[in-house]
Motif scaffolding. Structure first.
Motif, PDB file in Angstrom:
ATOM      1  N   LEU A  93      29.199  -6.825  36.238  1.00 53.05           N
ATOM      2  CA  LEU A  93      28.083  -6.344  36.705  1.00 53.05           C
ATOM      3  C   LEU A  93      28.415  -5.441  35.325  1.00 53.05           C
ATOM      4  O   LEU A  93      26.779  -5.302  35.083  1.00 53.05           O
ATOM      5  CB  LEU A  93      27.878  -6.003  37.184  1.00 53.05           C
ATOM      6  N   THR A  94      28.980  -5.036  35.180  1.00 55.14           N
ATOM      7  CA  THR A  94      28.913  -3.927  33.253  1.00 55.14           C
ATOM      8  C   THR A  94      28.545  -4.906  32.791  1.00 55.14           C
ATOM      9  O   THR A  94      27.363  -4.893  31.491  1.00 55.14           O
ATOM     10  CB  THR A  94      30.280  -3.071  33.411  1.00 55.14           C
ATOM     11  N   GLU A  95      29.228  -5.441  32.447  1.00 53.64           N
ATOM     12  CA  GLU A  95      29.111  -7.160  30.940  1.00 53.64           C
ATOM     13  C   GLU A  95      27.782  -7.950  31.354  1.00 53.64           C
ATOM     14  O   GLU A  95      27.702  -7.685  30.167  1.00 53.64           O
ATOM     15  CB  GLU A  95      30.137  -8.453  31.128  1.00 53.64           C
ATOM     16  N   GLN A  96      27.459  -7.749  32.027  1.00 51.33           N
ATOM     17  CA  GLN A  96      26.378  -9.076  32.395  1.00 51.33           C
ATOM     18  C   GLN A  96      24.888  -7.399  31.553  1.00 51.33           C
ATOM     19  O   GLN A  96      24.073  -7.968  31.667  1.00 51.33           O
ATOM     20  CB  GLN A  96      25.827  -8.877  34.332  1.00 51.33           C
ATOM     21  N   THR A  97      24.883  -6.387  32.384  1.00 57.68           N
ATOM     22  CA  THR A  97      23.720  -5.895  32.212  1.00 57.68           C
ATOM     23  C   THR A  97      24.043  -5.001  30.630  1.00 57.68           C
ATOM     24  O   THR A  97      22.956  -4.683  30.556  1.00 57.68           O
ATOM     25  CB  THR A  97      24.676  -3.834  33.282  1.00 57.68           C
ATOM     26  N   VAL A  98      25.167  -4.784  29.719  1.00 58.24           N
ATOM     27  CA  VAL A  98      25.386  -4.626  28.854  1.00 58.24           C
ATOM     28  C   VAL A  98      24.249  -6.026  28.189  1.00 58.24           C
ATOM     29  O   VAL A  98      23.780  -6.151  27.192  1.00 58.24           O
ATOM     30  CB  VAL A  98      26.583  -4.411  28.154  1.00 58.24           C
ATOM     31  N   TYR A  99      25.247  -7.481  28.443  1.00 54.78           N
ATOM     32  CA  TYR A  99      24.433  -8.523  27.670  1.00 54.78           C
ATOM     33  C   TYR A  99      23.087  -8.635  27.804  1.00 54.78           C
ATOM     34  O   TYR A  99      22.384  -9.369  26.924  1.00 54.78           O
ATOM     35  CB  TYR A  99      24.777  -9.602  28.162  1.00 54.78           C
ATOM     36  N   LEU A 100      22.778  -8.591  28.975  1.00 52.01           N
ATOM     37  CA  LEU A 100      20.881  -8.626  29.193  1.00 52.01           C
ATOM     38  C   LEU A 100      20.625  -7.861  28.837  1.00 52.01           C
ATOM     39  O   LEU A 100      19.153  -8.293  28.408  1.00 52.01           O
ATOM     40  CB  LEU A 100      21.064  -8.895  31.153  1.00 52.01           C
ATOM     41  N   THR A 101      20.669  -6.298  28.226  1.00 48.92           N
ATOM     42  CA  THR A 101      20.683  -6.009  27.725  1.00 48.92           C
ATOM     43  C   THR A 101      19.852  -6.345  25.937  1.00 48.92           C
ATOM     44  O   THR A 101      18.937  -5.751  25.714  1.00 48.92           O
ATOM     45  CB  THR A 101      21.003  -4.181  28.077  1.00 48.92           C
ATOM     46  N   ALA A 102      21.406  -6.238  25.692  1.00 51.12           N
ATOM     47  CA  ALA A 102      21.231  -6.742  24.425  1.00 51.12           C
ATOM     48  C   ALA A 102      20.116  -8.264  24.051  1.00 51.12           C
ATOM     49  O   ALA A 102      19.200  -8.363  23.214  1.00 51.12           O
ATOM     50  CB  ALA A 102      22.793  -7.084  23.595  1.00 51.12           C
ATOM     51  N   SER A 103      20.174  -8.654  25.395  1.00 47.89           N
ATOM     52  CA  SER A 103      19.462 -10.279  25.001  1.00 47.89           C
ATOM     53  C   SER A 103      17.916  -9.840  25.262  1.00 47.89           C
ATOM     54  O   SER A 103      17.318 -10.397  24.186  1.00 47.89           O
ATOM     55  CB  SER A 103      20.096 -11.286  26.469  1.00 47.89           C
ATOM     56  N   ALA A 104      17.639  -9.211  26.333  1.00 49.09           N
ATOM     57  CA  ALA A 104      16.185  -8.263  26.172  1.00 49.09           C
ATOM     58  C   ALA A 104      15.617  -7.434  24.491  1.00 49.09           C
ATOM     59  O   ALA A 104      14.068  -8.209  24.224  1.00 49.09           O
ATOM     60  CB  ALA A 104      15.949  -7.395  27.418  1.00 49.09           C
ATOM     61  N   MET A 105      16.810  -6.594  23.944  1.00 47.62           N
ATOM     62  CA  MET A 105      15.836  -6.649  23.241  1.00 47.62           C
ATOM     63  C   MET A 105      15.985  -7.415  21.905  1.00 47.62           C
ATOM     64  O   MET A 105      15.368  -8.031  20.831  1.00 47.62           O
ATOM     65  CB  MET A 105      17.192  -4.957  22.407  1.00 47.62           C
ATOM     66  N   ALA A 106      17.069  -8.453  22.037  1.00 47.96           N
ATOM     67  CA  ALA A 106      16.790  -9.296  21.394  1.00 47.96           C
ATOM     68  C   ALA A 106      15.818 -10.114  21.183  1.00 47.96           C
ATOM     69  O   ALA A 106      15.350 -11.135  19.999  1.00 47.96           O
ATOM     70  CB  ALA A 106      18.452 -10.250  20.627  1.00 47.96           C
ATOM     71  N   GLY A 107      15.830 -10.268  21.927  1.00 50.22           N
ATOM     72  CA  GLY A 107      14.081 -11.280  22.637  1.00 50.22           C
ATOM     73  C   GLY A 107      12.868 -10.693  22.210  1.00 50.22           C
ATOM     74  O   GLY A 107      12.105 -11.798  21.788  1.00 50.22           O
ATOM     75  N   VAL A 108      12.312  -9.343  21.815  1.00 51.57           N
ATOM     76  CA  VAL A 108      11.530  -9.199  21.327  1.00 51.57           C
ATOM     77  C   VAL A 108      11.610  -9.277  19.349  1.00 51.57           C
ATOM     78  O   VAL A 108      10.329 -10.015  19.476  1.00 51.57           O
ATOM     79  CB  VAL A 108      11.678  -7.360  21.495  1.00 51.57           C
ATOM     80  N   GLY A 109      12.756  -8.963  19.438  1.00 48.24           N
ATOM     81  CA  GLY A 109      12.216  -9.750  17.899  1.00 48.24           C
ATOM     82  C   GLY A 109      12.044 -11.487  17.714  1.00 48.24           C
ATOM     83  O   GLY A 109      11.801 -11.635  17.064  1.00 48.24           O
ATOM     84  N   ARG A 110      12.968 -12.047  18.663  1.00 44.86           N
ATOM     85  CA  ARG A 110      12.607 -13.306  18.190  1.00 44.86           C
ATOM     86  C   ARG A 110      11.259 -13.413  18.610  1.00 44.86           C
ATOM     87  O   ARG A 110      11.322 -14.663  17.813  1.00 44.86           O
ATOM     88  CB  ARG A 110      13.184 -14.412  19.284  1.00 44.86           C
ATOM     89  N   PHE A 111      10.880 -13.246  19.633  1.00 50.42           N
ATOM     90  CA  PHE A 111       8.746 -13.212  20.501  1.00 50.42           C
ATOM     91  C   PHE A 111       8.131 -13.130  18.806  1.00 50.42           C
ATOM     92  O   PHE A 111       7.450 -13.810  18.056  1.00 50.42           O
ATOM     93  CB  PHE A 111       8.793 -12.497  21.030  1.00 50.42           C
ATOM     94  N   LEU A 112       8.740 -11.660  18.319  1.00 52.67           N
ATOM     95  CA  LEU A 112       7.966 -11.494  16.816  1.00 52.67           C
ATOM     96  C   LEU A 112       8.120 -12.957  15.416  1.00 52.67           C
ATOM     97  O   LEU A 112       7.134 -12.937  15.680  1.00 52.67           O
ATOM     98  CB  LEU A 112       7.658 -10.069  16.744  1.00 52.67           C
ATOM     99  N   VAL A 113       9.434 -13.028  15.725  1.00 51.58           N
ATOM    100  CA  VAL A 113       9.397 -13.816  14.808  1.00 51.58           C
ATOM    101  C   VAL A 113       9.045 -14.989  14.996  1.00 51.58           C
ATOM    102  O   VAL A 113       7.987 -15.624  14.234  1.00 51.58           O
ATOM    103  CB  VAL A 113      11.099 -14.474  14.452  1.00 51.58           C
ATOM    104  N   LEU A 114       9.077 -15.675  16.133  1.00 56.78           N
ATOM    105  CA  LEU A 114       8.726 -16.870  16.514  1.00 56.78           C
ATOM    106  C   LEU A 114       7.171 -16.610  16.590  1.00 56.78           C
ATOM    107  O   LEU A 114       6.464 -17.973  16.213  1.00 56.78           O
ATOM    108  CB  LEU A 114       8.901 -17.326  17.980  1.00 56.78           C
TER     109      LEU A 114
END
Length: 148
Positions: A93-114
């Motif tokens: 659960l901790t791994e999932q939380t950290v991974y999804l949080t980092a993915s969400a932050m990266a997703g915002v950056g990906r949206f802007l680039v795309l």
């Protein structure tokens, strides 16, 4: 909203796939494999649905998108490295939380680039082409038929 559904949906599926694949190989390798596969899928989904291009991404779109995917991979890997440094045996659960949080932050950056660079709808204007129209000689039909 479409970006969140397409990218977020694939991101959530990826977050479950990474730990499963990581059971058979090192976590960083599993993350890289899942990142490549999910990036290919997401780039196609974003080209077709999110940004409404009406066509598949093509090689150019995938190559341009790969830079943002590399940054997302680095971000999620760094987050997981920091987690495992701070807590050597975190729960799933901790791994999932950290991974999804980092993915969400990266997703915002990906949206802007795309949105701003890969699937942009505005292109730089072409330079004006000045064309000179030459006058046409108009000959009467009789002159043409007698000359031929």
């Amino acid at each position: 909203m479409r970006f969140v559904v397409c990218g977020g949906g694939v991101g959530v599926l990826s977050s479950f796939a990474v730990p499963m694949v990581a059971m058979t190989m090192p976590w960083a390798v599993a993350n890289a494999v899942i990142t490549v596969v999910s990036t290919l899928l997401c780039t196609e989904l974003h080209a077709l649905f999110t940004f409404g291009t009406g066509r598949r991404a093509g090689l150019r779109g995938h190559l341009q998108s790969s830079g943002s995917a590399a940054a997302a991979y680095a971000m999620t890997s760094a987050a997981m490295f920091l987690l495992h440094t701070a807590q050597p045996a975190p729960t799933l659960l901790t791994e999932q939380t950290v991974y999804l949080t980092a993915s969400a932050m990266a997703g915002v950056g990906r949206f802007l680039v795309l949105r701003l660079y890969v699937f942009t709808t505005t292109r730089a204007p072409h330079p004006a082409i000045h064309r000179t129209t030459l006058p046409r000689l108009l000959l009467p039909r009789q002159a043409v038929s007698t000359a031929c």
